[in-house]
Design an enzyme around this catalytic site. Structure first.
Site, PDB file in Angstrom:
ATOM      1  N   ASP A 138      -9.322  14.207  -2.234  1.00  0.00           N
ATOM      2  CA  ASP A 138      -8.359  15.197  -2.689  1.00  0.00           C
ATOM      3  C   ASP A 138      -9.056  16.568  -2.636  1.00  0.00           C
ATOM      4  OD1 ASP A 138      -6.240  16.444  -3.820  1.00  0.00           O
ATOM      5  OD2 ASP A 138      -6.315  15.392  -5.732  1.00  0.00           O
ATOM      6  N   ASP A 191      -1.390   6.845  -3.394  1.00  0.00           N
ATOM      7  CA  ASP A 191      -2.554   6.637  -4.270  1.00  0.00           C
ATOM      8  C   ASP A 191      -2.141   6.916  -5.696  1.00  0.00           C
ATOM      9  OD1 ASP A 191      -2.525   9.701  -3.899  1.00  0.00           O
ATOM     10  OD2 ASP A 191      -3.920   9.368  -5.549  1.00  0.00           O
ATOM     11  N   CYS A 248      -0.763 -14.529  -7.992  1.00  0.00           N
ATOM     12  CA  CYS A 248      -1.840 -13.654  -7.522  1.00  0.00           C
ATOM     13  C   CYS A 248      -3.093 -14.455  -7.169  1.00  0.00           C
ATOM     14  CB  CYS A 248      -2.164 -12.622  -8.593  1.00  0.00           C
ATOM     15  SG  CYS A 248      -3.416 -11.428  -8.081  1.00  0.00           S
ATOM     16  N   CYS A 305      -6.234 -13.043  -7.033  1.00  0.00           N
ATOM     17  CA  CYS A 305      -7.451 -12.309  -7.406  1.00  0.00           C
ATOM     18  C   CYS A 305      -8.331 -13.136  -8.339  1.00  0.00           C
ATOM     19  CB  CYS A 305      -7.116 -10.956  -8.037  1.00  0.00           C
ATOM     20  SG  CYS A 305      -6.649 -11.032  -9.779  1.00  0.00           S
ATOM     21  N   CYS A 327      -6.902 -13.822 -11.860  1.00  0.00           N
ATOM     22  CA  CYS A 327      -5.816 -14.795 -11.983  1.00  0.00           C
ATOM     23  C   CYS A 327      -6.237 -16.201 -11.586  1.00  0.00           C
ATOM     24  CB  CYS A 327      -4.618 -14.336 -11.149  1.00  0.00           C
ATOM     25  SG  CYS A 327      -3.890 -12.808 -11.795  1.00  0.00           S
ATOM     26  N   HIS A 335      -7.026  -6.907 -11.135  1.00  0.00           N
ATOM     27  CA  HIS A 335      -5.724  -7.507 -10.831  1.00  0.00           C
ATOM     28  C   HIS A 335      -4.704  -6.450 -10.421  1.00  0.00           C
ATOM     29  CE1 HIS A 335      -1.985  -9.598 -10.918  1.00  0.00           C
ATOM     30  NE2 HIS A 335      -1.545  -8.702 -11.769  1.00  0.00           N
TER      31      HIS A 335
END
Lengths: 403, 403
Positions: free
Chosen positions: B90, B296, B334, B336, B339, B365
């Site tokens: 940015d 984002d 999920c 990940c 999870c 997550h």
């Protein structure tokens, strides 16, 4: 199960293997501490990646929050923590005796106020064993009366006598729980109680008892009291392992080492020896030299969160301005994610910017450092070079004051 | 380099691939935000494991601490962060305009006081470009004048005019830096300046420019001003990508979507479109439906640290007592680490006990959720089912109020 094999010795130092329900632990071994069911800032995958094979959890803390019954409902401590390897639970004795003004000790047990909500709670030898049984750790510790390191002989005698009387009660309750589990085993057991009456969802590695109870030698810094404590313990049963408690609680390091030296020759050689609460590198090496097989401490994670990192050249304070532009690794000799991925300059930035990743990366390195240090000690014991290795390691560790 | 290929469209939604110096990014794509050079509570390995392929870093924050020259000495932003994949920086415009009472805007640039130590600092179009060049991101953003979402037409006009004048200065400075780098390239360059004059230690994937400068469309919620902004931008140069700024800053969601809808038909189809600061699941899906390729936001990590988790059934507050004994995963759909390893009961315990691991696991997550959501949207665009998929996803997401 719980068999301990000494594979090599060098002086008083020992290299061994301890078979536990959830895995085999090579000793000497440093055990990271997961006080509240998590080694602070680290995940189980992190711990596996850095070679941890056994972790501690704390009965006092889990008893208060979330409560052992909740842990059981969630599948037992191994599944709760996501850690399928061995777990040792402290008995809570150390914590309740640390509460000072918030506790009242009687022969029956310890009444105390929860540090979380002030509620009145009670732990006794029986309750401490029950809680650990319900949690489902591989190794349960006996409930002991812990005294400060500078305690008088009279206080030390009193505490060790009580600890011995409590040990008998721990053993009886532990035996009952085991018998109840065996008698239940052939029948279908519903819900979480599926593994020898205990909710270890991942299950033990083999048949046989899934938890052992380990007594704690007390007696302060008085060699004759330590001997009396050990004799009382050995007279009370046949134990898979023995722990040395009440050290690293304010006494001098010389007194710690003298106590270990006086106990060494009279401890059963075929049983693992666990020194409680020791985890600075020089203390770990000194303990291994005096026959200690297992040690634990919050030091590596606590120090890491404060920005202090262990290295072979002594501790490094990553907050120091001299690291700002340093592109080199935290510890050039280390193989951990922190040291192989990031520069000292970046790690310093994380601490300056108060970023969570910094706490994790230094905790990870410090635990890896102690695990690798134990493994290096083990290799030196096996190949007969431990004395020289430990002397050289210590000389380098203490040679320069880093900052 | 910087080529963008649209592989499929469905309505206004697009599936594409953007080739950047440090890797190819499949779009639509959610980009996690590493404000201070670290995605809060997550490591680069975590981010790789959950499929992140591009992250943001913040020029304002890195300019103040540790300073772009320190980042350069440490090998450039990629090596600094331990992230070898694409990075977008940015420009700092959003942050300095957020400082309100601490800043003074002139045509030259923005004088402001550091939020860290109160020191007087200055960012201008030229400085913002120089800082990003020195950091070595793949994508640099033009320095823009950001106004609140409810700003008047007059304020919006003033800010967009200034942003256009600043864009010309950004472009000139960027061109000079590129020419200087090219003229230096054949000679041996010492120190950190080893990659096209920029310190990206990991090196770009291929020859050619290693950074692109992206303009930001302003104009508040006024469709004609947005159009004027875009026309001014397109008149000022040929850009590899276009960003839509000044949304998600207090205006209504309807106004955000209307602005995207009005811009869609007039944006160059062959260029990726980056919507700045959007990262709640329903907003990401809504933006993708309106032709956005990249977005984002700090939302997934900030929400995660507060104990809120994204799921297909809407947000879950893991602190809620109903999760205490729940052995099920946070999000059954999920993949990940959070999870697949831990129960809701354990995650709730981590938050109740204020353990650092909880912050990390929910951040992990949530970022995974948005990355997977973008990938699911992409697959639906490719196979022509996006409209139905997004309608069903939204209906389920909004169906029940979880807690």
């Amino acid at each position: 199960m719980f068999e301990f094999a000494v594979e090599a010795t060098h002086g008083a130092a020992r290299a061994g293997r301890w078979t536990l329900p959830h895995g085999v632990v090579e000793t000497p071994c440093f055990m990271p501490v997961g006080t509240q069911g998590t080694v602070r800032a680290l995940s189980p995958r992190d711990l596996e990646a850095i070679g941890a094979r056994i972790v501690l959890a704390n009965t006092y803390h889990l008893f208060l929050r979330p409560g052992e019954e909740t842990v059981a409902k969630l599948g037992g401590l191994h599944r709760f923590m996501g850690w399928p390897h061995p777990i040792l639970t402290d008995s809570g004795g150390f914590q309740v005796f640390s509460l000072e003004s918030l506790r009242r000790v009687s022969e029956e047990g310890v009444e105390f106020r929860s540090h979380i909500d002030g509620s009145a709670r009670f732990l006794s030898p029986e309750r401490a064993v029950e809680v650990q049984w319900t949690l489902g750790s591989d190794i349960a510790m006996a409930f002991d009366h812990v005294i400060p390191g500078q305690a008088s002989r009279e206080a030390a005698q009193d505490a060790l006598d009580r600890t011995l009387r409590w040990l008998v009660r721990c053993k009886e309750r532990f035996a009952t729980l085991g018998q109840e589990a065996v008698s239940r085993q052939p029948s279908a057991i519903s819900g979480a109680l599926s593994d020898c009456g205990r909710p270890t969802a991942d299950g033990p590695l083999a048949d046989g008892p899934s938890q052992t109870l380990v007594p704690i030698i007390q007696g302060g810094t008085y060699a004759d009291l330590r001997r009396a404590s050990l004799e009382g313990i050995l007279g009370a049963g046949d134990w898979d392992a023995l722990a040395v408690g009440g050290l690293s609680v304010g006494e001098s390091k010389a007194a710690t080492f003298e106590t270990l030296e006086s106990l060494g020759p009279i401890l059963p050689a075929g049983r693992p020896r666990y020194l409680m609460g020791v985890g600075f590198p020089e203390d770990v090496v000194g303990a291994i030299a005096r026959g200690v097989d297992l040690a634990d401490c919050v030091a590596p994670t606590r120090m890491g969160r404060n920005g202090a990192a262990f290295t072979d050249d002594g501790p490094v304070n990553i907050r120091n301005a001299r690291h700002r532009d340093d592109p080199g690794p935290l510890d050039p000799g280390c193989d951990c994610e922190t040291c192989t991925t990031f520069s000292r300059g970046y790690l310093r930035h994380l601490f300056a910017a108060e970023e969570l990743l910094g706490l994790r990366l230094l905790s990870l390195h410090n635990v890896r450092y102690l695990i690798r240090l134990s493994a290096r000690a083990r290799a030196a014991i096996v190949d007969g070079s431990f004395e020289g290795w430990s002397r050289e390691w210590l000389a380098r560790y203490q040679a320069k004051e880093q900052a």
